[in-house]
Scaffold this motif. Sequence first.
Motif, mmCIF file in Angstrom:
data_model
loop_
_atom_site.group_PDB
_atom_site.id
_atom_site.type_symbol
_atom_site.label_atom_id
_atom_site.label_comp_id
_atom_site.label_asym_id
_atom_site.label_seq_id
_atom_site.Cartn_x
_atom_site.Cartn_y
_atom_site.Cartn_z
ATOM 1 N N LYS A 9 0.947 -1.189 -0.096
ATOM 2 C CA LYS A 9 -0.134 -0.056 -0.029
ATOM 3 C C LYS A 9 0.846 1.210 0.111
ATOM 4 C CE LYS A 9 -3.669 0.565 0.086
ATOM 5 N NZ LYS A 9 -4.901 0.693 1.389
ATOM 6 N N VAL A 10 0.502 2.362 -0.679
ATOM 7 C CA VAL A 10 0.998 3.683 -0.672
ATOM 8 C C VAL A 10 0.431 4.600 0.246
ATOM 9 C CG1 VAL A 10 1.437 5.654 -2.231
ATOM 10 C CG2 VAL A 10 1.736 3.217 -3.170
ATOM 11 N N GLY A 11 1.011 5.039 0.913
ATOM 12 C CA GLY A 11 0.461 6.100 2.413
ATOM 13 C C GLY A 11 0.663 7.417 1.887
ATOM 14 N N VAL A 12 -0.309 8.256 2.414
ATOM 15 C CA VAL A 12 -0.393 9.603 2.182
ATOM 16 C C VAL A 12 -0.415 10.348 3.700
ATOM 17 C CG1 VAL A 12 -1.100 11.674 0.920
ATOM 18 C CG2 VAL A 12 -1.076 9.395 -0.095
ATOM 19 N N LEU A 13 0.553 11.001 3.983
ATOM 20 C CA LEU A 13 0.550 12.169 5.289
ATOM 21 C C LEU A 13 -0.233 12.960 4.888
ATOM 22 C CD1 LEU A 13 4.155 12.145 6.608
ATOM 23 C CD2 LEU A 13 2.477 10.541 7.091
ATOM 24 N N CYS A 14 -1.366 13.289 5.791
ATOM 25 C CA CYS A 14 -2.153 14.596 5.525
ATOM 26 C C CYS A 14 -1.873 15.639 6.741
ATOM 27 C CB CYS A 14 -3.763 14.177 5.695
ATOM 28 S SG CYS A 14 -3.991 12.953 4.435
ATOM 29 N N LEU A 15 -2.386 15.468 7.906
ATOM 30 C CA LEU A 15 -1.920 16.540 8.712
ATOM 31 C C LEU A 15 -0.731 16.171 9.575
ATOM 32 C CD1 LEU A 15 -5.267 17.716 10.560
ATOM 33 C CD2 LEU A 15 -3.733 19.064 9.193
ATOM 34 N N ALA A 16 -0.570 14.690 9.825
ATOM 35 C CA ALA A 16 0.821 14.239 10.394
ATOM 36 C C ALA A 16 2.173 15.030 9.717
ATOM 37 C CB ALA A 16 1.091 12.765 10.411
#
Length: 446
Positions: free
Chosen positions: A407-414
């Motif tokens: 899976k490919v993750g995406v940091l949003c507010l982190a």
Amino acid sequence: MSTTMSEAVIAGADGATLEKLPLPEQFAAATVRLADTKMFQDTDEKDVRKSLSVDQVPMPELAPDEALIAVMASSVNYNTVWTAMFEPLPTFQFLKQMGKAGGWERRHDLPYHVVGSDAAGVIVRTGSSVRKWRVGDHVVVATAYVDDQDHETHRDGMLGHGQKAWGFETNFGGLAHYAIVRASQLMRKPALLTWEEAAANPLCAGTAYRMLVSDRGAQMKQGDVVLIWGATGGLGSYAVQLVRNGGGIPVGVVNSRRKAALLRSLGCEAVINRSELDEGDPTLLQRPEGWKRLGTAVRDAVGDDPHIVFEHVGEKTFGASVFLARRGGTVVTCGSSTGYQHTYDNRYLWMRLKRIIGSHGANLHEQWEVNRLFTMGRLLPALSKTYTLDEVAAAVRSVQTNEHIGKVGVLCLAPRPGLGVTDPQARTRVGEDRLRTFQSEPTRVP
């Protein structure tokens, strides 16, 4: 200078503090636009980097049965690729249909679509009818968006006529700083996982669980041979783990030595590298001679034909899947990433008493069962790379072109990877190296 809601969430403020802070009027979100739906109609090169953008969007009003999540991290699923390609139809048709229902549903019919069907974050507001969740709770989001007033929903959440895939068939999805979800989508975030690890799991792991383990799927039992296409992808990587955990025998199909090595590190002893099997002819497995060659490879590896074929590739593999399942075996399918029009030889289905089971998502109970396995460390997150929200188009493109594993993750507010662990002792028990099995390459975050 006053603290903003986003700053407070990032700093780990408690629920009482978050309740007192005002919500932002706008927030950053990954979107596609209604005005762009015809941009690819005259070309075969449907590069999602051209259609996806990060925009400032207005904060929506919250319905009584909903929660507003400050999204710390999200992940990319293939439904976002479909959305950004405007295939097989523009998702604005889903949003328009929601709008026709009136009431709170009307909010979803907008000239932009906030996408994303996974999220991990912090509850910052709850609607007036939400009882079991509080501001400040750390949560992950189940994908199924269901109508609890539909009688079929109470038989199985996935059978209700109003069931939708959140962030695909609804607006206000997870690839954003804030997302709106129904309370019936909420689950406790596994305390041993980081934000990005937790966000990578719900959609794909829940889908794989329903396909293989649930009484609504293939009902895998001990000793079953399970052929898994794309075994290092988002769905396949969880399928391999679930088969091993349940006493089955996973046979993973991959297309490179690197992916084969990763599978073996997961404990998948039977691995078939299709790039070696087809000898440079990528169409071989779409023809009977290729099916037979793959069947021989499976028997050489485990001594038997598959009891279950885990199918999600679609057009390019479905004929092989029906052929390869043993007499009385099962093909369970949840998608068609290479195309929806499937061709297979029906003689192998009817004369050998095989079954095809359609499976879609997971109901809330199934999602909770999977989430429990992550909390116990019995399933490992399949996160391989992490991008920032500003890089979301590149992240989705990597899935579109199949450059990724897991899976490919995406940091949003982190602000950076590695945050969000609230039970470090549990993480130590499971082992940092095991939890990072798929993270063989550096993240894309400074």
